[in-house]
Scaffold this active site. Structure first.
Site, PDB file in Angstrom:
ATOM      1  N   SER A 199       0.837  -1.190   0.000  1.00  0.00           N
ATOM      2  CA  SER A 199       0.000   0.000   0.000  1.00  0.00           C
ATOM      3  C   SER A 199       0.880   1.251   0.000  1.00  0.00           C
ATOM      4  O   SER A 199       1.736   1.413  -0.879  1.00  0.00           O
ATOM      5  CB  SER A 199      -0.971  -0.050   1.178  1.00  0.00           C
ATOM      6  OG  SER A 199      -1.942   0.965   1.073  1.00  0.00           O
ATOM      7  N   ASP A 299      -9.598  -4.182  -5.383  1.00  0.00           N
ATOM      8  CA  ASP A 299      -8.972  -3.046  -4.728  1.00  0.00           C
ATOM      9  C   ASP A 299      -9.329  -1.763  -5.482  1.00  0.00           C
ATOM     10  O   ASP A 299      -9.132  -1.693  -6.703  1.00  0.00           O
ATOM     11  CB  ASP A 299      -7.450  -3.261  -4.740  1.00  0.00           C
ATOM     12  CG  ASP A 299      -6.665  -2.171  -4.037  1.00  0.00           C
ATOM     13  OD1 ASP A 299      -7.266  -1.186  -3.572  1.00  0.00           O
ATOM     14  OD2 ASP A 299      -5.428  -2.315  -3.962  1.00  0.00           O
ATOM     15  N   HIS A 329      -8.247  -4.693  -0.831  1.00  0.00           N
ATOM     16  CA  HIS A 329      -6.982  -4.079  -0.457  1.00  0.00           C
ATOM     17  C   HIS A 329      -6.523  -4.618   0.891  1.00  0.00           C
ATOM     18  O   HIS A 329      -7.294  -4.698   1.843  1.00  0.00           O
ATOM     19  CB  HIS A 329      -7.144  -2.553  -0.392  1.00  0.00           C
ATOM     20  CG  HIS A 329      -5.849  -1.813  -0.255  1.00  0.00           C
ATOM     21  ND1 HIS A 329      -5.005  -1.591  -1.314  1.00  0.00           N
ATOM     22  CD2 HIS A 329      -5.254  -1.247   0.829  1.00  0.00           C
ATOM     23  CE1 HIS A 329      -3.951  -0.908  -0.899  1.00  0.00           C
ATOM     24  NE2 HIS A 329      -4.072  -0.698   0.403  1.00  0.00           N
TER      25      HIS A 329
END
Length: 356
Positions: A199, A299, A329
């Site tokens: 991320s 995501d 995600h």
């Protein structure tokens, strides 16, 4: 809902069991087992999302939600499948590493070293956050590798590029201090270092690679970057971003909030820290090591990640793109099968053909 534990490939207590035991032994009343259980599950809805609970005050400061943390396991290393200990990076800034060493260590083979940056939108979480600690334990055992998880400065108290500066310092540590670390000296192969992030950590790993690609790191050598669901943005919405208003993990409101707190004051989402594919020249990619870019179709950042991987490739970077996965995600933190998929991809990239 029952607790979903992170996977651990080693034949020993699970990461969740070790985490719970560690908390019971050392955290006392500060963190409860119920806190750990709750943190091991994804949010059931947008309204219960941790990011939605970040309170932004009129003076620009924030109040972060409580997230349980976990101590390093060195004190109980004899019982652990993976030992961990904390090592200072820059004491004046409060930055440090949490090192993870799998057990038993292969007797005749030295292990690659993975420098890892956690996620959290540049604003929340740390190297000792319960689910990132468990994930790094599991990854160290599954790959196997020595994992050095970096605790870097957070925004908005320290807006970008502060975390990039910490990331560069972490890479330079591989040259300047890691050779003298007892675990790395005995069990690590510094000629096989990899820089990885998930991320916002993927964004950090990319920028660490950009900023150190011309630096002599001998005796260390960075052989590749592993960018898992990297967090990038842009003023113009992608289709997956535009459809994410009610996403339970990265709703559009959260996406905008985190980037606004992290970017330099006055910058928009087309700034190079957010949208390198638009703001950086392809020539800036020259000398970047081989990159693994992985994403999942559930995501909200998926379209951005696909575009980023294509842009890297068009800029001449050797890219391994793994975009065929499904899931949300950060699913690898909560779903064992997704953790297994990620660790298998990491193992293949680190040990597979063409690592040099």
């Amino acid at each position: 809902m029952s607790t979903v534990a992170l996977t651990n490939a080693a034949p020993a207590p699970s990461a969740e069991e070790e985490t719970t035991q560690s908390l019971e032994q050392t955290m006392g009343d500060a963190t409860t087992v119920e806190d750990v259980d709750a943190a091991a599950r994804p949010p059931p809805s947008k309204s219960e999302n941790l990011f939605m609970q970040i309170a932004v005050h009129p003076d620009g400061t924030v109040t972060r939600p409580f997230v349980p943390s976990v101590p390093a396991s060195l004190a109980d290393a004899t019982a652990a499948a993976v030992s961990s200990r904390d090592v200072p990076l820059d004491a004046s800034l409060g930055t440090y590493f949490r090192l993870y060493l799998p057990s038993p260590v292969p007797p005749t083979t030295k292990l690659p070293v993975i420098l890892y940056f956690h996620g959290g939108g540049f604003v929340v979480f740390s190297a000792d956050t319960v689910f990132y600690h468990a994930s790094c334990e599991a990854m160290a055992a599954a790959v196997p590798a020595i994992v050095a998880s970096v605790d870097y400065r957070l925004a908005p108290e320290h807006r970008l590029p502060a975390a990039y500066d910490d990331a560069v310092a972490a890479v330079l540590w591989l040259r300047d201090a890691a050779p003298a670390d007892p675990w790395i000296a005995a069990h690590g192969d510094l000629s096989r270092c990899f820089v990885m992030g998930s991320s916002s950590g993927g964004n950090l790993a990319f920028n660490a690679g950009i900023r150190t690609k011309g630096v002599d790191l001998s005796p260390a050598a960075v052989r590749g970057l592993l960018l898992h669901q990297p967090y990038f943005g842009g003023v113009e919405r992608t289709p997956s971003e535009a459809a994410s208003e009610d996403d339970f993990m990265v709703p559009l409101e959260v996406n905008d909030k985190l980037m606004s707190l992290a970017l330099p004051v006055g910058a928009d989402r087309d700034h190079e820290f957010s949208n390198p594919a638009k703001a950086m020249a392809p020539e800036a990619m020259v000398g970047l090591p081989r990159c693994l870019v992985s994403g999942s179709d559930g995501d909200p950042l998926f379209d951005r990640q696909k575009g980023f991987a294509a842009w890297l490739q068009d800029s001449g970077v050797d890219v391994v793109a793994k975009m065929e996965g499904s899931g949300f995600h950060a699913a690898e933190l909560f779903v064992p099968e997704k953790a297994d998929e990620l660790f298998a991809a990491v193992r293949e990239f680190v040990y597979g053909a063409g690592e040099a």
